[in-house]
Design a protein around this motif. Structure first.
Motif, PDB file in Angstrom:
ATOM      1  N   THR A   1       0.818  -1.228   0.000  1.00  0.00           N
ATOM      2  CA  THR A   1       0.000   0.000   0.000  1.00  0.00           C
ATOM      3  C   THR A   1       0.841   1.263   0.000  1.00  0.00           C
ATOM      4  O   THR A   1       0.307   2.352   0.200  1.00  0.00           O
ATOM      5  CB  THR A   1      -0.929   0.013   1.227  1.00  0.00           C
TER       6      THR A   1
ATOM      7  N   SER B   1      -0.311   4.379  -4.257  1.00  0.00           N
ATOM      8  CA  SER B   1      -1.677   4.093  -4.701  1.00  0.00           C
ATOM      9  C   SER B   1      -1.723   3.423  -6.073  1.00  0.00           C
ATOM     10  O   SER B   1      -2.529   2.524  -6.311  1.00  0.00           O
ATOM     11  CB  SER B   1      -2.498   5.385  -4.742  1.00  0.00           C
TER      12      SER B   1
ATOM     13  N   PHE C   1      -0.611  -0.199  -5.689  1.00  0.00           N
ATOM     14  CA  PHE C   1      -1.684  -0.984  -5.069  1.00  0.00           C
ATOM     15  C   PHE C   1      -2.804  -1.250  -6.070  1.00  0.00           C
ATOM     16  O   PHE C   1      -3.315  -2.376  -6.166  1.00  0.00           O
ATOM     17  CB  PHE C   1      -2.233  -0.228  -3.855  1.00  0.00           C
TER      18      PHE C   1
ATOM     19  N   ALA D   1      -5.597   2.355   2.067  1.00  0.00           N
ATOM     20  CA  ALA D   1      -5.339   2.270   0.623  1.00  0.00           C
ATOM     21  C   ALA D   1      -6.639   2.217  -0.173  1.00  0.00           C
ATOM     22  O   ALA D   1      -6.759   2.830  -1.232  1.00  0.00           O
ATOM     23  CB  ALA D   1      -4.478   1.042   0.330  1.00  0.00           C
TER      24      ALA D   1
END
Length: 328
Positions: free
Chosen positions: A78, A81, A84, A114
């Protein structure tokens, strides 16, 4: 996945301490240009999470990892961004992140933050949406609160998305907070008309009606009053109207609209490929619920068109009318 990557990741995850701080590696999804160079650790972790052949390896690694290692792993996953998103929008990445959810509050805190950062994008993605769904099952009450707030804020956008509507239905079904559950149901009910006319949103209205929350059913019926006939001419709209006919709390709204419309409109509806099912259900349920005045009102209004119904999608209605005409 290369054997060298496996060995590197295993030795790093279990032997390296402490973890690097402030890493902002970026592994882009296919078609995206990389914004920054990824560290070897991020690359290896990305491969572990998204490689279709790494199922058993991932399972073995997680089974041998203590909470500290899992927390560090969640921190890396995480840390950026875009990184992820590239993982959770991958079929295997989504499944493996779901496996990590619920391992500990510390791990969940990383994932919750996240998800919230890219909430709408995650919750409307084909694969990533299941991460949101899983989070709403395993997160503790304090983490769920901001999740629910984001759901309410984005609810209409989620409902009108082909993948988001599935996620929203699951979230509503599993909602364990009475306040937020009622808020979600009220939001669907107050927006029932626009959702019912949407290719994806109609599935949310259909789903909510199957929960048999009487107050919500009543509110949906009230908000659809005057629009039931128009909806009945449409494939998915007719499904919603049929469900309204199944509940006594909402049946009257639909039948009154059928009885109040002019004979030509009712005849066209009865001959329509979708509307005929609505009329059949109206006849059957008014009779089954002993609403005899409503039942005979429909019969008398349809009877003049019986010859037209026989040569159309309304032939099933004509059969019902014939059976009662013979008895009379």
């Amino acid at each position: 996945m290369a054997v060298a990557d496996n060995s590197f990741l295993m030795s790093t995850m279990f032997n390296a301490s402490p973890y690097p701080k402030g890493i902002s590696g970026y592994i882009p999804p296919p078609g995206f240009a990389p914004g920054a160079s990824a560290t070897p650790l991020h690359t290896a972790l990305f491969n572990l999470m998204t490689d279709g052949e790494a199922v058993s390896y991932f399972r073995e690694m997680i089974s041998k990892s203590d909470k500290t290692v899992l927390q560090r792993m969640a921190s890396l996953l995480t840390s950026d961004s875009d990184y992820f998103m590239a993982i959770v929008t991958n079929k295997y990445g989504s499944r493996r992140v779901q496996k990590l959810l619920g391992k500990s509050d510390e791990v969940d805190a990383f994932f919750c933050a996240a998800i919230l950062r890219r909430f709408l994008h995650i919750t409307t993605d084909k694969y990533a949406s299941y991460v949101t769904i899983r989070g709403m099952v395993v997160f503790d009450k304090e983490m769920k609160k901001p999740m629910y707030e984001h759901i309410l804020y984005h609810a209409l956008d989620i409902a009108c998305d082909q993948h988001g509507c599935i996620a929203l239905n699951d979230i509503i079904t599993d909602a364990d907070d009475p306040y937020y559950r009622d808020q979600l149901l009220d939001l669907v009910a107050s927006n029932a008309l626009c959702l019912s006319n949407d290719a994806s949103g109609n599935f949310v209205v259909q789903h909510v009606l199957t929960l048999y929350e009487l107050r919500c059913i009543h509110n949906i019926a009230v908000n659809l009053f005057g629009h039931c006939i128009d909806l009945s001419f449409k494939k998915y709209g007719s499904y919603i109207v049929e469900k309204l006919l199944e509940a006594e709390e909402s049946m009257l709204v639909v039948v009154v609209e059928l009885l109040d419309c002019d004979g030509d409109t009712l005849m066209r509806l009865a001959r329509n490929e979708f509307g005929n099912f609505v009329v059949v259900k109206a006849l059957r349920f008014t009779k089954a619920m002993s609403k005899i005045d409503l039942f005979w009102g429909l019969v008398q209004k349809l009877m003049p068109f019986i010859h037209l119904l026989r040569r159309s999608h309304g032939s099933n209605i004509a059969s019902i009318l014939d059976s009662f005409r013979l008895r009379c």
